[in-house]
Design a protein around this motif. Structure first.
Motif, PDB file in Angstrom:
ATOM      1  N   ILE A 178       0.737  -1.247  -0.018  1.00 39.36           N
ATOM      2  CA  ILE A 178       0.089   0.034   0.192  1.00 39.36           C
ATOM      3  C   ILE A 178       0.791   1.100  -0.049  1.00 39.36           C
ATOM      4  O   ILE A 178       0.488   2.331  -0.566  1.00 39.36           O
ATOM      5  N   ALA A 187       0.916   4.106  -2.846  1.00 39.26           N
ATOM      6  CA  ALA A 187       0.644   5.458  -2.405  1.00 39.26           C
ATOM      7  C   ALA A 187       1.750   6.335  -2.868  1.00 39.26           C
ATOM      8  O   ALA A 187       1.382   7.643  -3.467  1.00 39.26           O
ATOM      9  N   GLN A 201      -4.645   4.894  -3.385  1.00 40.17           N
ATOM     10  CA  GLN A 201      -4.176   4.536  -1.986  1.00 40.17           C
ATOM     11  C   GLN A 201      -3.361   5.751  -1.518  1.00 40.17           C
ATOM     12  O   GLN A 201      -2.797   6.568  -2.269  1.00 40.17           O
ATOM     13  N   SER A 242      -3.183   5.077   4.856  1.00 38.12           N
ATOM     14  CA  SER A 242      -3.703   3.798   4.763  1.00 38.12           C
ATOM     15  C   SER A 242      -2.672   2.841   5.124  1.00 38.12           C
ATOM     16  O   SER A 242      -2.677   1.646   5.194  1.00 38.12           O
ATOM     17  N   THR A 283      -7.637  -2.219   6.095  1.00 37.56           N
ATOM     18  CA  THR A 283      -7.499  -2.838   4.981  1.00 37.56           C
ATOM     19  C   THR A 283      -7.844  -3.927   4.831  1.00 37.56           C
ATOM     20  O   THR A 283      -8.545  -4.810   4.157  1.00 37.56           O
TER      21      THR A 283
END
Length: 277
Positions: free
Chosen positions: A37, A41, A48, A52, A61
Motif C-alpha cells: 500500500i 501511495a 491509495q 492507509s 484494509t
C-alpha cells in the motif's frame, strides 16, 4: 561418565514451534500489505494514500476484504502467538544470549518487540470486536502528550526519540552486516535460493531501519517543540518520506524493502530453527 545427550539441543515443544511460525507468518502478512500500500501511495496507484499504509491502519484494509473480520482475526491470533514467542525468548533465554550486558540487551529487545506486537494484536482484536477504528497515530500522540506533562517531559520524549533512532540505526547495521542470515542458514536450501533469502532480508532490515529513524526524528521534533502533534508512527513516516525531494521514489524504494522484509518473515517461518531452551 559424561552424558553426551546433555550437549544436544532438545527439540522445541510443538506448541512453541507452532506459535513462532504462525506469528512470523502473520508478521510477514502485515509487512507485505504495508509495503504494497505504501508503494501504491508513492505513485498514486489505486487511490491509495500514506494514511492507509501504517501498520495499525493496515488492519482496516484487511477488515475491508471479503471475509475481512475472519482474516483480521487470524492475523490477530498470529500476532498474539508472535508476542508470546518473543516473551518466551526473553524470559527463558531460548537463544542462549546469557545474562551479561550484551545478552541482557538482546533479551530486552525481544521483550520490547513482544510489547510492540502485543499492542498491535490488541488493536486488531478490538477491531474484530468492533471497538476500534484502527488508527495508531493518536495513541503515539497521546503517549507523547502524557510524557510532556511530566517533569522534564521534553527530555523524556527526547530519550524516546534517541532510543528509536538508535534502534533504526541498529536495524540498518543488522541488515547491512547480514548478521540475520544465521536465522535461515543451514536449512538445506540450494545456494541460489538461500542467497535470495539473504538479499531479501538485507533490503527489508534496511528499509525498516529507515522508517524507525524517521519515526525517531518525529519524536525529536515533538520534544524540541514541546508539541505532541509532531509525533507519529509509520503513517507519518511515510508522509515525511513522500514530501522529501524525489519523495515518490524514496517512499517506493522503502516500500519495496518492507515487502522484502515481509517475504523474509515467511522464509523464517518455514526454515528458521525454533528453540525452547
Amino acid at each position: 561418565m559424561t552424558d553426551v545427550s546433555s550437549y544436544v539441543p532438545s527439540p522445541s515443544p510443538r506448541w512453541v514451534e507452532n506459535f513462532a511460525k504462525f506469528g512470523l507468518t502473520a508478521k510477514g502478512i502485515v509487512y507485505c500489505l504495508v509495503g504494497a500500500i505504501a508503494f501504491m501511495a508513492a505513485f498514486e496507484l489505486g487511490g491509495q494514500s500514506t494514511q492507509s499504509a501504517g501498520r495499525s491502519n493496515i488492519f482496516k484494509t484487511i477488515q475491508d476484504m471479503p471475509a475481512g473480520n475472519i482474516l483480521l482475526g487470524l492475523v490477530a491470533a498470529g500476532l498474539i502467538c508472535y508476542t508470546l514467542w518473543r516473551f518466551i525468548q526473553a524470559v527463558k533465554d531460548t537463544e542462549g544470549k546469557g545474562s551479561n550486558a550484551k545478552g541482557t540487551a538482546m533479551r530486552l529487545r525481544y521483550m520490547f518487540s513482544g510489547i510492540i506486537y502485543g499492542s498491535l494484536a490488541f488493536l486488531a482484536v478490538r477491531m474484530v470486536l468492533g471497538n476500534s477504528s484502527g488508527s495508531g497515530s493518536d495513541s503515539r500522540q497521546t503517549l507523547t502528550a502524557k510524557l510532556l506533562e511530566q517533569p522534564f517531559g521534553q527530555w523524556l520524549v527526547g530519550i524516546v526519540a534517541t532510543g528509536t533512532v538508535i534502534a533504526g540505526l541498529y536495524q540498518i547495521y543488522y541488515g547491512y552486516s547480514e548478521k540475520y542470515q544465521k536465522e535461515v542458514q543451514g536449512s538445506g536450501l540450494k545456494h541460489d535460493v538461500e542467497h535470495r533469502m539473504i538479499r531479501a532480508g538485507k533490503l527489508g532490515y534496511i528499509a525498516r531501519g529507515i522508517v524507525w529513524i524517521v519515526i525517531g526524528y518525529l519524536f525529536l521534533q515533538a520534544a524540541l517543540k514541546s508539541s505532541a502533534k509532531e509525533a507519529g508512527g509509520s503513517t507519518e513516516a511515510f508522509q515525511f518520506l513522500e514530501n522529501t525531494s524525489y519523495g515518490s521514489f524514496i517512499l517506493g524504494a522503502v516500500a519495496l524493502g518492507l515487502i522484502c522484509y515481509g517475504i523474509f518473515m515467511f522464509m523464517r517461518a518455514k526454515y528458521q530453527p525454533i528453540h525452547s531452551r
